[in-house]
Design a protein around this motif. Structure first.
Motif, PDB file in Angstrom:
ATOM      1  N   SER A   1     -17.194  -9.079  44.543  1.00 56.36           N
ATOM      2  CA  SER A   1     -17.359  -9.996  45.666  1.00 56.36           C
ATOM      3  C   SER A   1     -16.469  -9.572  46.830  1.00 56.36           C
ATOM      4  CB  SER A   1     -16.991 -11.425  45.253  1.00 56.36           C
ATOM      5  OG  SER A   1     -16.880 -12.272  46.386  1.00 56.36           O
ATOM      6  N   GLU A   2     -17.086  -9.235  47.944  1.00 58.66           N
ATOM      7  CA  GLU A   2     -16.319  -8.800  49.112  1.00 58.66           C
ATOM      8  C   GLU A   2     -15.415  -9.913  49.615  1.00 58.66           C
ATOM      9  OE1 GLU A   2     -16.995  -6.847  53.561  1.00 58.66           O
ATOM     10  OE2 GLU A   2     -18.699  -7.177  52.225  1.00 58.66           O
ATOM     11  N   ASP A   3     -15.897 -11.161  49.578  1.00 54.64           N
ATOM     12  CA  ASP A   3     -15.094 -12.289  50.041  1.00 54.64           C
ATOM     13  C   ASP A   3     -13.808 -12.419  49.236  1.00 54.64           C
ATOM     14  OD1 ASP A   3     -17.365 -12.734  51.570  1.00 54.64           O
ATOM     15  OD2 ASP A   3     -17.241 -14.902  51.359  1.00 54.64           O
ATOM     16  N   MET A   4     -13.938 -12.359  47.912  1.00 55.90           N
ATOM     17  CA  MET A   4     -12.771 -12.478  47.049  1.00 55.90           C
ATOM     18  C   MET A   4     -11.846 -11.269  47.231  1.00 55.90           C
ATOM     19  SD  MET A   4     -12.529 -15.182  45.064  1.00 55.90           S
ATOM     20  CE  MET A   4     -13.491 -16.569  44.484  1.00 55.90           C
ATOM     21  N   ARG A   5     -12.426 -10.101  47.198  1.00 59.77           N
ATOM     22  CA  ARG A   5     -11.631  -8.871  47.269  1.00 59.77           C
ATOM     23  C   ARG A   5     -10.865  -8.777  48.588  1.00 59.77           C
ATOM     24  NH1 ARG A   5     -15.581  -5.918  46.747  1.00 59.77           N
ATOM     25  NH2 ARG A   5     -15.722  -4.946  48.794  1.00 59.77           N
ATOM     26  N   SER A   6     -11.450  -9.252  49.674  1.00 57.05           N
ATOM     27  CA  SER A   6     -10.800  -9.162  50.977  1.00 57.05           C
ATOM     28  C   SER A   6      -9.509  -9.972  51.023  1.00 57.05           C
ATOM     29  CB  SER A   6     -11.753  -9.627  52.089  1.00 57.05           C
ATOM     30  OG  SER A   6     -12.044 -11.011  51.964  1.00 57.05           O
ATOM     31  N   VAL A   7      -9.461 -11.082  50.277  1.00 55.69           N
ATOM     32  CA  VAL A   7      -8.229 -11.873  50.215  1.00 55.69           C
ATOM     33  C   VAL A   7      -7.131 -11.070  49.517  1.00 55.69           C
ATOM     34  CG1 VAL A   7      -7.155 -13.980  49.310  1.00 55.69           C
ATOM     35  CG2 VAL A   7      -9.479 -14.058  50.233  1.00 55.69           C
ATOM     36  N   GLY A   8      -7.498 -10.411  48.407  1.00 55.93           N
ATOM     37  CA  GLY A   8      -6.535  -9.577  47.702  1.00 55.93           C
ATOM     38  C   GLY A   8      -6.046  -8.412  48.555  1.00 55.93           C
ATOM     39  N   ILE A   9      -6.945  -7.784  49.294  1.00 60.12           N
ATOM     40  CA  ILE A   9      -6.562  -6.652  50.147  1.00 60.12           C
ATOM     41  C   ILE A   9      -5.636  -7.117  51.272  1.00 60.12           C
ATOM     42  CG2 ILE A   9      -7.449  -4.967  51.805  1.00 60.12           C
ATOM     43  CD1 ILE A   9      -9.912  -4.679  49.979  1.00 60.12           C
ATOM     44  N   ALA A  10      -5.910  -8.297  51.842  1.00 62.74           N
ATOM     45  CA  ALA A  10      -5.048  -8.829  52.904  1.00 62.74           C
ATOM     46  C   ALA A  10      -3.634  -9.078  52.381  1.00 62.74           C
ATOM     47  CB  ALA A  10      -5.648 -10.117  53.464  1.00 62.74           C
ATOM     48  N   LYS A  11      -3.512  -9.596  51.165  1.00 54.78           N
ATOM     49  CA  LYS A  11      -2.182  -9.811  50.566  1.00 54.78           C
ATOM     50  C   LYS A  11      -1.497  -8.472  50.294  1.00 54.78           C
ATOM     51  CE  LYS A  11      -2.036 -12.882  47.266  1.00 54.78           C
ATOM     52  NZ  LYS A  11      -2.465 -13.614  46.045  1.00 54.78           N
ATOM     53  N   TRP A  12      -2.262  -7.480  49.854  1.00 57.22           N
ATOM     54  CA  TRP A  12      -1.730  -6.142  49.597  1.00 57.22           C
ATOM     55  C   TRP A  12      -1.192  -5.533  50.890  1.00 57.22           C
ATOM     56  CZ3 TRP A  12      -4.185  -1.382  51.128  1.00 57.22           C
ATOM     57  CH2 TRP A  12      -3.616  -0.235  50.567  1.00 57.22           C
ATOM     58  N   GLU A  13      -1.928  -5.687  51.989  1.00 58.31           N
ATOM     59  CA  GLU A  13      -1.484  -5.167  53.278  1.00 58.31           C
ATOM     60  C   GLU A  13      -0.235  -5.888  53.757  1.00 58.31           C
ATOM     61  OE1 GLU A  13      -5.023  -5.709  55.554  1.00 58.31           O
ATOM     62  OE2 GLU A  13      -5.857  -3.734  55.023  1.00 58.31           O
TER      63      GLU A  13
END
Length: 272
Positions: free
Chosen positions: A73-85
């Protein structure tokens, strides 16, 4: 499992990644302790499949050489990537798009592979074959889930169950057959692992974890359930009054304080 079902299962989690991330419990440290103990060493590579926003991925950051969170899920994954950044893009952690039956990882490359609150959305036969392919000899697959609702107050828990069951009924009634997601029973996880013939050892492990909650977070935890979000997206506005009533009940129970909420976990493991 046909492509339409896979698509529906991914789409079920569209549009509420932030709500999910802020209110779901973090994966407990017990997961790291149990699996590392079984492995007998610090894992070189951990794959967290169906990782959502990464709540179950980040716990490995200081306990494995490399960690990947795989989420379709791009929506879910994007939240994780934002936290990683926001955390400075730690080198040993990354997130990637992928499906459980086609991870895109090399053979015999993974020490520990986890599915937190996600294995029931995956077609078990093709998924377990793929997991066994990428796991090193002696590697561990672990599917773990918490029981809903978490333990706090029996009347509030009953209201939680009623809200979620009503939402599930409405979601089923309002969606066409082509729109409906499909999930496998969590109670069948261990049997699926055993019957696959891919694992030398399997068992179920139970443990508990406490986490502080406020009334707002407890109410939002119920709202983060996939069935409720699906029903709301399909126009079930009658749920709004039920959700408001549930929020008021939570406020009475918490009485302006933070309370420790108990989550009971069931982990099913297989060792290749």
């Amino acid at each position: 499992m046909n492509q339409q079902i896979r698509h529906n299962n991914v789409e079920r989690f569209k549009g509420f990644g932030t709500l999910y991330d802020r209110n779901r419990p973090a994966a407990p440290r017990e997961v790291v302790d149990i699996l590392t103990h079984y492995l007998g060493k610090r894992p070189r590579f951990v794959a967290d499949v169906g990782c959502g926003t990464g709540l179950s991925t980040w716990i490995w950051l200081d306990y494995a050489e490399r960690v990947i969170g795989v989420e379709p899920s791009e929506d879910m994954r994007s939240v994780g990537i934002a936290k990683w950044e926001a955390a400075g893009k730690p080198d040993q952690l990354r997130f990637a798009a992928g499906m459980s039956h086609d991870l895109g990882l090399p053979d015999d490359s993974v020490d520990i592979l986890t599915c937190s609150q996600s294995f029931h959305w995956m077609e078990p036969e093709s998924t377990l074959r793929e997991f066994a392919r990428v796991l090193r000899p002696g590697g561990i697959f672990a599917a773990y889930d918490c029981d809903w609702p978490p333990v706090l107050d029996w009347q509030l828990e009953a209201a939680y169950q009623q809200l979620v069951s009503t939402a599930d009924e409405l979601a089923s009634r309002l969606s066409s057959t082509e729109q409906q997601a499909y999930k496998w029973s969590k109670e069948g996880h261990l049997q699926q692992i055993q019957q696959s013939g891919l694992f030398r050892y399997s068992r179920e492990i139970m443990f508990h974890h406490q986490e502080p909650f406020t009334a707002e977070r407890y109410a939002n935890l119920a709202l983060s359930q996939g069935g409720l979000q699906t029903a709301l997206k399909l126009g079930a506005t009658e749920l709004n009054d039920m959700a408001d009533d549930f929020r008021r009940r939570a406020e009475l129970v918490f009485d302006g304080k933070s309370k420790e909420v108990l989550f009971s976990y069931r982990m099913r493991i297989g060792i290749v």
